[in-house]
Design an enzyme around this catalytic site. Structure first.
Site, PDB file in Angstrom:
ATOM      1  N   GLY A 233      42.953  51.821  55.061  1.00 36.13           N
ATOM      2  CA  GLY A 233      42.639  52.189  56.421  1.00 36.13           C
ATOM      3  C   GLY A 233      42.459  51.088  57.435  1.00 36.13           C
ATOM      4  N   GLY A 234      43.104  49.911  57.289  1.00 33.71           N
ATOM      5  CA  GLY A 234      43.060  48.901  58.326  1.00 33.71           C
ATOM      6  C   GLY A 234      41.639  48.510  58.708  1.00 33.71           C
TER       7      GLY A 234
ATOM      8  CB  THR B 289      45.882  50.024  52.142  1.00 27.53           C
ATOM      9  OG1 THR B 289      46.337  49.200  53.215  1.00 27.53           O
ATOM     10  CG2 THR B 289      45.443  49.132  51.016  1.00 27.53           C
TER      11      THR B 289
END
Length: 531
Positions: A426-427, A344
């Site tokens: 980063g999820g 992202t």
């Protein structure tokens, strides 16, 4: 590019790519406001950082207005009309594939959120025409952009997964080979798409010529998204989630994002009354707060149309006090939670009129579905891979549903009159890195650049592993690592001093005296700049 930039009077921007930082700064220099600068940056970053984001993905904005109102602009795409569990079962899948046409199962929502942002920019005095805002991105895409270290590395790593990803090799290989860092690639079809949008308007992406071409290519490659899905899609304006903390009021994006978790982590951590940054108590406290916040998130966060729970209950002092009391100050709790992948970009912008923007744009995994639509050059996301084919689960696949999102831009209005927009890629690492940066800078008073530079950690499953652990950059003191191990944390110290695994974080700050400050992560390829 300067990683930290302070003392500005008119505006400041922060982004993970140096070219995008300059594009945003140039809009501010031309008299544009923070939202207009962010619109230019949103297009630019897709042109120069296509492995991390593109306009075939989703996007979420938090906008703090001069009046003090904070609004969430929510560009979460919905599953296509043909995206049914039966489709995947008949294709031989027990779960939704992460790559290829069947991974490209949701409508891209980012450009629809750009439309809302463009209206907001005008409402706050913006006069920049769309052709000027998109011009830098068009130039990068048509003339060519320089491949970064991370793009070269991820292309090599993910190439074996891309056999079914239509258009990937044509777009991201050079003479049939993985490009080296420093090579130049072009996105010619994407440049033409942006050029068309400058003439026809952003709505053309869904209901005009561009939308028709997107839908035709999606049908041709076998995606479940139809032209009717594109034509009916709209982004929405929503109220952000918020919690009142000791430092001020903290804001984040509502479902289907995990903004709830990010706010709960910070609210729990402050109740632990940790006295010193970088201590065992600091790291252990955030890790344990993360575990509790993720359990709450995984029980309730889904498409907001399906949520019947009042999310406000999770921010009540009584609830937070009870949750904080369950955290053992000396021992690690068991950690069986699932791990969310994600690549992202986060970007921030602020101006002297009081507009502050926190923005996230994503394809979900690196390169998304891997499918690059030939007519438009758009890289399609694989966000819908987070759906489940089990109808009994919280995030069960159904046509028209919005998938769970790891994306969550953050913003805080502090009692000392500072306004800070911050975030990261980063999820599952996003809420954690947000908490690290916020506590270092706001709670413990570290300078912004130091808070971003210092070593970070991430609770989550390592790549290729079946067990969860706590990963830490190699710069942490060995005695601190030993103490975490003794407390029961399953620690893995990474080889890298600065690891992309920890996300690319950044922040912009509007200070009480009117000056502006920005900084971005040394782990990325960008920085901050202002005027």
């Amino acid at each position: 590019m300067t990683l930290h930039s302070a003392g500005h009077r008119r505006g400041v921007v922060a982004a993970p790519h140096a070219a995008t930082v300059e594009d945003g700064r140039a809009i501010l220099a031309e008299g544009g406001n923070a939202i207009e600068a962010m619109l230019a940056m949103a297009a630019s970053i897709a042109a120069v950082y296509p492995h991390m984001n593109h306009i075939g993905g989703d996007g979420f904005w938090l906008v703090r207005e001069p009046s003090g109102r904070v609004r969430a602009l929510m560009g979460a795409g919905r599953a296509g009309a043909r995206a049914t569990p039966r489709l995947y079962r008949e294709a031989g899948y027990d779960e939704i594939p992460a790559r290829g046409p069947l991974a490209a199962l949701t409508v891209p929502g980012a450009v629809a959120a750009w439309m809302l942002a463009a209206d907001a920019a005008k409402a706050h005095g913006g006069k920049m025409p769309l052709d000027l805002l998109l011009a830098p991105a068009i130039k990068h895409a048509s003339d060519g952009y320089v491949v970064t270290r991370s793009q070269a590395q991820l292309t090599a790593e993910k190439l074996p997964e891309m056999d079914k990803a239509v258009g990937f090799k044509n777009a991201f290989l050079l003479d049939g080979k993985v490009p080296e860092a420093g090579a130049r690639l072009k996105q010619t079809a994407f440049a033409a798409t942006l050029e068309q949008l400058t003439h026809a308007g952003l709505d053309d992406f869904y209901r005009g010529d561009i939308g028709r071409e997107i839908a035709a290519d999606l049908d041709r490659i076998g995606s479940p998204v139809t032209r009717a899905d594109m034509e009916s899609y709209r982004a929405i304006v929503d109220a952000p989630l918020s919690v009142v903390a000791q430092a001020g009021t903290l804001y984040n994006s509502p479902p289907p994002t995990q903004g709830l978790a990010s706010l709960v982590i910070l609210a729990l951590f402050e109740r632990l009354r940790v006295a010193r940054a970088e201590s065992f108590e600091h790291i252990h406290g955030i890790v344990e707060a993360t575990k509790r916040a993720f359990r709450i998130r995984d029980q309730v966060v889904t498409d907001p149309d399906k949520i019947t729970t009042d999310l406000g209950q999770y921010f009540l002092p009584a609830f937070l006090d009870a949750e904080a009391a369950k955290i053992d100050a000396r021992r690690a709790a068991r950690w069986p939670a699932l791990y969310g992948e994600g690549d992202t970009i986060w970007m921030g912008a602020a101006d002297s009129n009081g507009l502050v923007v926190s923005y996230i744009q994503s394809l979900y995994w690196e390169f998304g579905s891997g499918c690059v639509l030939p007519a438009t050059g758009i890289v399609m996301q694989n966000r819908g891979a987070s759906f489940s084919l089990d109808p009994k689960t919280l995030n069960a696949l159904a046509p028209g549903r919005r998938p769970f999102h790891t994306l969550n831009p953050a913003l805080a209005v502090l009692k000392d009159k500072r306004i800070i927009a911050y975030g990261t890629m980063g999820g599952d690492g996003q809420p954690q890195s947000q908490a690290v940066v916020f506590t270092r800078h706001v709670t413990f008073g570290q300078p912004l650049d130091k808070a971003l530079d210092a070593p970070r950690w991430l609770l989550g499953r390592t790549w290729g592993s079946t067990h969860t652990n706590l990963r830490m950059e190699s710069r942490f003191d060995g005695n601190l690592v030993d103490r975490l191990l003794s407390a029961g944390h399953d620690v893995a110290v990474l080889d890298q001093a600065y690891s992309d695994t920890m996300g690319h974080a950044g922040a912009v700050v509007l200070h009480a005296n009117g000056t502006l400050e920005g900084a971005h992560d040394p782990r990325a390829d960008g920085g901050a700049a202002g005027i």
